[in-house]
Design an enzyme around this catalytic site. Structure first.
Site, PDB file in Angstrom:
ATOM      1  N   HIS A   1       0.805  -1.230   0.000  1.00 50.60           N
ATOM      2  CA  HIS A   1       0.000   0.000   0.000  1.00 50.60           C
ATOM      3  C   HIS A   1       0.835   1.276   0.000  1.00 50.60           C
ATOM      4  CE1 HIS A   1       0.973  -0.097   4.251  1.00 50.60           C
ATOM      5  NE2 HIS A   1       0.595   1.161   4.328  1.00 50.60           N
TER       6      HIS A   1
HETATM    7  C1  UD1 Z   1      -2.254   5.294   6.190  1.00 49.67           C
HETATM    8  C2  UD1 Z   1      -0.931   5.664   6.844  1.00 49.67           C
HETATM    9  C3  UD1 Z   1       0.059   4.516   6.693  1.00 49.67           C
HETATM   10  C4  UD1 Z   1      -0.535   3.214   7.181  1.00 49.67           C
HETATM   11  C5  UD1 Z   1      -1.837   2.962   6.447  1.00 49.67           C
HETATM   12  C6  UD1 Z   1      -2.503   1.675   6.854  1.00 49.67           C
HETATM   13  C7  UD1 Z   1      -0.322   8.039   6.781  1.00 49.67           C
HETATM   14  C8  UD1 Z   1       0.630   9.009   6.183  1.00 49.67           C
HETATM   15  N1  UD1 Z   1      -0.326   6.822   6.235  1.00 49.67           N
HETATM   16  O1  UD1 Z   1      -2.003   5.182   4.788  1.00 49.67           O
HETATM   17  O2  UD1 Z   1       1.217   4.804   7.458  1.00 49.67           O
HETATM   18  O3  UD1 Z   1       0.373   2.163   6.954  1.00 49.67           O
HETATM   19  O4  UD1 Z   1      -2.704   4.067   6.718  1.00 49.67           O
HETATM   20  O5  UD1 Z   1      -3.667   1.473   6.146  1.00 49.67           O
HETATM   21  O6  UD1 Z   1      -1.039   8.379   7.680  1.00 49.67           O
HETATM   22  N2  UD1 Z   1      -9.456   5.077   1.820  1.00 49.67           N
HETATM   23  C9  UD1 Z   1     -10.657   4.407   1.786  1.00 49.67           C
HETATM   24  N3  UD1 Z   1     -11.291   4.184   2.976  1.00 49.67           N
HETATM   25  C10 UD1 Z   1     -10.779   4.582   4.157  1.00 49.67           C
HETATM   26  C11 UD1 Z   1      -9.548   5.283   4.173  1.00 49.67           C
HETATM   27  C12 UD1 Z   1      -8.894   5.497   2.997  1.00 49.67           C
HETATM   28  O7  UD1 Z   1     -11.151   4.027   0.750  1.00 49.67           O
HETATM   29  O8  UD1 Z   1     -11.415   4.309   5.191  1.00 49.67           O
HETATM   30  C13 UD1 Z   1      -8.751   5.298   0.550  1.00 49.67           C
HETATM   31  C14 UD1 Z   1      -8.883   6.709   0.080  1.00 49.67           C
HETATM   32  O9  UD1 Z   1      -9.114   6.695  -1.286  1.00 49.67           O
HETATM   33  C15 UD1 Z   1      -7.531   7.313   0.344  1.00 49.67           C
HETATM   34  C16 UD1 Z   1      -6.604   6.106   0.270  1.00 49.67           C
HETATM   35  O10 UD1 Z   1      -7.384   5.003   0.726  1.00 49.67           O
HETATM   36  O11 UD1 Z   1      -7.196   8.281  -0.596  1.00 49.67           O
HETATM   37  C17 UD1 Z   1      -5.392   6.250   1.172  1.00 49.67           C
HETATM   38  O12 UD1 Z   1      -5.784   6.534   2.511  1.00 49.67           O
HETATM   39  P1  UD1 Z   1      -4.916   7.521   3.430  1.00 49.67           P
HETATM   40  O13 UD1 Z   1      -5.682   7.828   4.662  1.00 49.67           O
HETATM   41  O14 UD1 Z   1      -4.421   8.652   2.625  1.00 49.67           O
HETATM   42  O15 UD1 Z   1      -3.637   6.721   3.850  1.00 49.67           O
HETATM   43  P2  UD1 Z   1      -3.200   5.185   3.735  1.00 49.67           P
HETATM   44  O16 UD1 Z   1      -2.608   4.932   2.406  1.00 49.67           O
HETATM   45  O17 UD1 Z   1      -4.313   4.296   4.188  1.00 49.67           O
END
Ligand code: UD1
Length: 372
Positions: free
Chosen positions: A210
């Site tokens: 991820h």
């Molecule tokens: C975050 C953490 C990372 C951790 C990971 C575990 C930071 C900088 N990164 O990354 O360290 O390893 O979580 O999962 O804080 N999304 C959904 N549903 C949700 C949340 C997110 O669909 O409930 C999608 C969204 O499109 C979003 C993408 O996932 O743009 C990424 O989510 P984001 O919160 O930016 O960070 P992670 O990549 O999950």
């Protein structure tokens, strides 16, 4: 004594669970739990609160998705009035996600003492948002709780006063040890057809990916998936797909079909107990996650980390982890060697014994003021 802790994303939840438990046992300690709402899907958030028995957050800030800067800014803006009103004796944060750094900044703005659990870890790679979050948080923390000796060394080298640094062990491992037995009742292996006729686990591997550096560039992602699938084409490779990765796979038109996938089996994100069971019985794990490097170390399962660096070197020196980077030839060779080798000897970093949260809460209870 009032402690306000803030969580936001999946890896925070397994870290706060044992701390919330330990705080519940201290008379006169009020624990307020705030969720920033960075992770909002039930599969990344609600499911973990239920399975791990984490108290329902007193407040959810509803921050949602956004860039690194946007999530930090939004959390800071929404958390500041909450802290101003609650006036806790301490703000407690865990790990390295955006919620962690934003809460540290909000606490500093109001001059509230801050405790950071999992302090001092460093990848020395500023292209990772987590590295920025770790450094910002540690710079502002009053109490720095390190999970492994490298954390203590890094903080000392950065000039943090030694009286503020405590080597306490790993709270995420507290959660793992507490739930390993319950995870054995999970039906995930049967559900995924990973049991043989004698109901014993068959050989399979687990993949998670991820990190932006691995999934945001179509060429990198495609190369990684091809390398992983080529390790052992007959071996089932279970791949619970993070929402960010699913989005990218779809956008790049890379969702592998049955013919091109080798043994790859794409799944929705799993709950804590199912995923723990899957890790526990795997022959091999390939990942770019920080936490999984630690979990496989404790489970004694070989882990290949698809990154050039790790902020968790104890998993290399004491555990089962190997850094293999992103080069396909190296990934394939390391994967085949790990599958051919006997299971590595089982060793754990110091203090990864299931009692880190109790140590942290005892240290805080001794130092924080009690209110009349
Ligand atoms: C975050 C953490 C990372 C951790 C990971 C575990 C930071 C900088 N990164 O990354 O360290 O390893 O979580 O999962 O804080 N999304 C959904 N549903 C949700 C949340 C997110 O669909 O409930 C999608 C969204 O499109 C979003 C993408 O996932 O743009 C990424 O989510 P984001 O919160 O930016 O960070 P992670 O990549 O999950």
């Amino acid at each position: 004594m009032k402690i306000l802790s803030v969580v936001g994303a999946r890896p925070n939840f397994m870290k706060i669970a044992p701390l919330a438990d330990a705080m519940r046992g201290v008379p006169g300690l009020e624990h307020v739990l705030v969720h920033t709402g960075q992770h909002y899907d039930d599969s990344l958030s609600g499911a973990f609160f239920r399975e791990l028995g984490i108290p329902t957050p007193d407040l959810n800030l509803g921050v949602g998705s956004g860039s690194h800067a946007a999530q930090i800014a939004e959390t800071l803006k929404r958390l500041e009035p909450v802290l101003a009103q609650a006036r806790p004796d301490l703000v407690l944060v865990v790990g390295d996600v955006n919620a962690t750094a934003a809460s540290a900044l909000a606490a500093a703005a109001l001059r509230l003492p801050l405790a950071h659990v999992e302090a001092g870890l460093r990848s020395f790679d500023d292209s990772m948002p987590e590295e920025i979050n770790r450094r910002v948080t540690d710079l502002l923390a009053t109490y720095l709780f390190a999970s492994e000796p490298s954390g203590v060394e890094n903080l000392r080298r950065e000039g943090v006063c030694p009286e503020r640094i405590f080597l306490v062990g790993n709270v995420m491992i507290d959660t793992l040890l507490r739930h390993r037995r319950a995870a054995a009742d999970s039906t995930v292996l049967a559900d995924l057809d990973l049991l043989d006729e004698r109901r014993q686990p068959r050989a399979y591997a687990v993949l998670t990916l991820h990190r932006p550096g691995n999934v945001d560039d179509p060429a990198v992602l495609q190369r990684l998936l091809a390398a992983v699938a080529a390790i052992a084409p007959g071996l089932p490779m279970v791949f619970p797909v993070h929402p960010r990765t699913r989005e990218r796979l779809q956008a790049f038109g890379l969702v592998p079909g049955p013919a091109s996938a080798g043994g790859l089996r794409l799944l929705a994100p799993l709950g804590y107990l199912d995923f723990l069971r899957l890790l526990d019985q795997a022959r091999l794990v390939l990942t770019d996650s920080g936490g999984i490097q630690e979990e496989t170390t404790v489970l004694g399962v070989p882990c290949l980390t698809l990154r050039e660096n790790t902020e968790r070197p104890a998993t290399l020196t004491h555990g089962t982890n190997q850094l293999v980077g992103l080069d396909p030839a190296r990934i394939i060779a390391a994967g085949r060697a790990a599958l051919a080798a006997p299971r590595p000897p089982h060793r754990c970093p110091p203090l990864w014994d299931g009692h880190a949260a109790e140590r942290i809460v005892a240290i805080l209870a001794e130092r924080l003021p009690t209110r009349a």
